[in-house]
Design an enzyme around this catalytic site. Structure first.
Site, PDB file in Angstrom:
ATOM      1  N   PRO A  66      -3.909  41.835   2.428  1.00 13.17           N
ATOM      2  CG  PRO A  66      -3.197  40.950   0.534  1.00 13.17           C
ATOM      3  CD  PRO A  66      -3.118  42.334   1.415  1.00 13.17           C
ATOM      4  CE  LYS A 169     -13.140  36.412   8.041  1.00 14.31           C
ATOM      5  NZ  LYS A 169     -14.099  36.684   7.099  1.00 14.31           N
TER       6      LYS A 169
HETATM    7  P1  NAD Z   1      -7.670  42.156  -2.361  1.00 14.11           P
HETATM    8  O1  NAD Z   1      -6.537  41.283  -2.800  1.00 14.11           O
HETATM    9  O2  NAD Z   1      -8.612  42.492  -3.348  1.00 14.11           O
HETATM   10  O3  NAD Z   1      -7.064  43.572  -1.873  1.00 14.11           O
HETATM   11  C1  NAD Z   1      -5.969  43.558  -0.922  1.00 14.11           C
HETATM   12  C2  NAD Z   1      -5.123  44.944  -1.379  1.00 14.11           C
HETATM   13  O4  NAD Z   1      -4.014  44.931  -0.423  1.00 14.11           O
HETATM   14  C3  NAD Z   1      -5.016  44.866  -2.699  1.00 14.11           C
HETATM   15  O5  NAD Z   1      -5.100  46.046  -3.553  1.00 14.11           O
HETATM   16  C4  NAD Z   1      -3.168  45.016  -2.701  1.00 14.11           C
HETATM   17  O6  NAD Z   1      -2.630  45.849  -3.689  1.00 14.11           O
HETATM   18  C5  NAD Z   1      -3.049  45.866  -1.523  1.00 14.11           C
HETATM   19  N1  NAD Z   1      -1.691  45.739  -0.738  1.00 14.11           N
HETATM   20  C6  NAD Z   1      -1.082  44.352  -0.460  1.00 14.11           C
HETATM   21  N2  NAD Z   1       0.063  44.858   0.152  1.00 14.11           N
HETATM   22  C7  NAD Z   1      -0.054  46.089   0.335  1.00 14.11           C
HETATM   23  C8  NAD Z   1       1.033  47.065   0.843  1.00 14.11           C
HETATM   24  N3  NAD Z   1       2.163  46.681   1.424  1.00 14.11           N
HETATM   25  N4  NAD Z   1       0.660  48.236   0.818  1.00 14.11           N
HETATM   26  C9  NAD Z   1      -0.465  48.863   0.302  1.00 14.11           C
HETATM   27  N5  NAD Z   1      -1.579  47.987  -0.248  1.00 14.11           N
HETATM   28  C10 NAD Z   1      -1.001  46.474  -0.219  1.00 14.11           C
HETATM   29  O7  NAD Z   1      -8.133  41.449  -1.044  1.00 14.11           O
HETATM   30  P2  NAD Z   1      -9.611  41.459  -0.477  1.00 14.11           P
HETATM   31  O8  NAD Z   1     -10.593  40.640  -1.003  1.00 14.11           O
HETATM   32  O9  NAD Z   1     -10.168  43.065  -0.607  1.00 14.11           O
HETATM   33  O10 NAD Z   1      -9.597  41.083   0.920  1.00 14.11           O
HETATM   34  C11 NAD Z   1      -8.704  42.132   1.934  1.00 14.11           C
HETATM   35  C12 NAD Z   1      -8.856  41.286   3.267  1.00 14.11           C
HETATM   36  O11 NAD Z   1     -10.311  41.049   3.712  1.00 14.11           O
HETATM   37  C13 NAD Z   1      -8.231  39.720   3.362  1.00 14.11           C
HETATM   38  O12 NAD Z   1      -7.618  39.769   4.459  1.00 14.11           O
HETATM   39  C14 NAD Z   1      -9.428  38.946   3.096  1.00 14.11           C
HETATM   40  O13 NAD Z   1      -9.246  37.958   3.813  1.00 14.11           O
HETATM   41  C15 NAD Z   1     -10.479  39.650   3.978  1.00 14.11           C
HETATM   42  N6  NAD Z   1     -11.908  39.452   3.531  1.00 14.11           N
HETATM   43  C16 NAD Z   1     -12.148  39.408   2.189  1.00 14.11           C
HETATM   44  C17 NAD Z   1     -13.672  39.041   1.816  1.00 14.11           C
HETATM   45  C18 NAD Z   1     -13.996  38.845   0.521  1.00 14.11           C
HETATM   46  O14 NAD Z   1     -15.058  38.417   0.338  1.00 14.11           O
HETATM   47  N7  NAD Z   1     -13.130  39.353  -0.542  1.00 14.11           N
HETATM   48  C19 NAD Z   1     -14.395  38.793   2.913  1.00 14.11           C
HETATM   49  C20 NAD Z   1     -14.195  38.972   4.391  1.00 14.11           C
HETATM   50  C21 NAD Z   1     -12.998  39.148   4.528  1.00 14.11           C
END
Ligand code: NAD
Length: 293
Positions: A66, A169
């Site tokens: 995150p 980004k």
């Molecule tokens: P998400 O919250 O769905 O997934 C993050 C995952 O990380 C969760 O499953 C959580 O349990 C896990 N996590 C957190 N701390 C952890 C740890 N210490 N050890 C192991 N796992 C851990 O978020 P997302 O939508 O998949 O986004 C992830 C990244 O991608 C973010 O930085 C976001 O800004 C970026 N992003 C997201 C999108 C989108 O459309 N969702 C698009 C571009 C970029």
């Protein structure tokens, strides 16, 4: 078979890890969420009991977490201690430039190569393997990262030294947030002045006001290609994530004394929208607020 550790199997990471499996890698997966782990297992990943267990014996480690604090914690707290010499680290999360540079510097000091490789494209692109990666790091680290990132995306671009992927980004998304807000206020005004939205689109999309926000992601339902606007602003790129990126951008602007009045305005508008409970809807829903709805 090359073993890759994948940590952070959420909305984005789940699809990305599945694409590494499809490309023939052995993927050792870890997430704090049991549901995310179960889904990754279904996609062919091998479940690991911890981040350090996933990282042990891997030749590359991908993180999709995150925020900066999670990335720092996972690398400094677990990965650095167990990774084999020569392991390549790829952080694909969107985080602040300063933390990205700090973690890469710490990895380099310990003798590892690491890139920041945030993505453009949402959950659908992550699942389809059509993300764009903007990569910061040395030329050598980029060359090593390229085949792994190519298995998850359609474009892999070297943005320069460590942290430049994150810089690209947030600059891109600040431009997108400001352009979307400007596009939306303009459609709202055009309509109040008596212009039919389709007619305005037909004119502006071939004139100097044209932008990606207008012609590829039109915020007006029924106008332009099919977009989240045609689905009550569901799906797409959430307001909360746009706000996250705008905050990262305006904070980064302060660190280098850059004037970003349009970025600051976009951040303020998206903050109002998120505070009004619209954080989960697509970011083009800002047109409703600007129409006074
Ligand atoms: P998400 O919250 O769905 O997934 C993050 C995952 O990380 C969760 O499953 C959580 O349990 C896990 N996590 C957190 N701390 C952890 C740890 N210490 N050890 C192991 N796992 C851990 O978020 P997302 O939508 O998949 O986004 C992830 C990244 O991608 C973010 O930085 C976001 O800004 C970026 N992003 C997201 C999108 C989108 O459309 N969702 C698009 C571009 C970029």
């Amino acid at each position: 078979m090359t073993r890759i550790a994948f940590i952070g199997l959420g909305n984005m990471g789940g699809g990305m890890a599945a694409n590494l499996v499809k490309a023939g890698y052995e993927v050792a997966a870890f997430d704090l969420s049991e549901a995310a782990l179960a889904k990754a297992e279904e996609a062919g990943c091998v479940r690991a009991p911890s981040a350090s267990a996933a990282a042990t014996g891997a030749s590359a480690i991908v993180t999709m977490l995150p925020a900066g604090k999670h990335v720092e914690m996972v690398y400094s707290g677990e990965i650095f201690d167990v990774a084999s010499p020569g392991t390549l680290f790829l952080d694909c999360s969107t985080i602040d430039v300063a933390t990205a540079r700090k973690v890469i510097a710490a990895a380099t000091e310990k003798g590892f190569e690491m890139v920041d490789a945030p993505v453009s494209g949402g959950i659908a692109a992550a699942a389809a393997g059509t993300l764009t990666f903007m990569v910061g790091g040395t030329a050598e680290a980029f060359e090593r990262a390229k085949p792994i990132l190519s298995a998850m995306g359609k474009a892999v671009i070297h943005a320069g030294d460590a942290g430049n992927g994150q810089a690209a980004k947030i600059c891109n998304n600040m431009l997108l947030g400001a352009t979307m807000a400007a596009t939306c206020e303009t459609f709202a005004m055009a309509q109040k002045l008596g212009l039919d939205p389709q007619t305005f689109y037909d004119i502006s999309s071939v004139s100097s006001g044209q932008s990606w926000s207008m012609t590829s992601y039109c915020p007006v339902p029924g106008v332009g290609p099919k977009t989240p606007a045609d689905n009550d602003y569901q799906g797409g790129f959430a307001v909360a994530l746009m706000l996250k990126d705008l905050k990262l951008a305006t904070q980064a602007a302060q660190t280098v004394d850059a004037s970003v009045p349009m970025g600051n305005t976009a951040e303020a508008l998206y903050q109002i929208l998120a505070s009004a409970g619209e954080g989960g809807r697509d970011f083009s829903v800002i047109i409703e607020m600007l129409r006074g709805k």
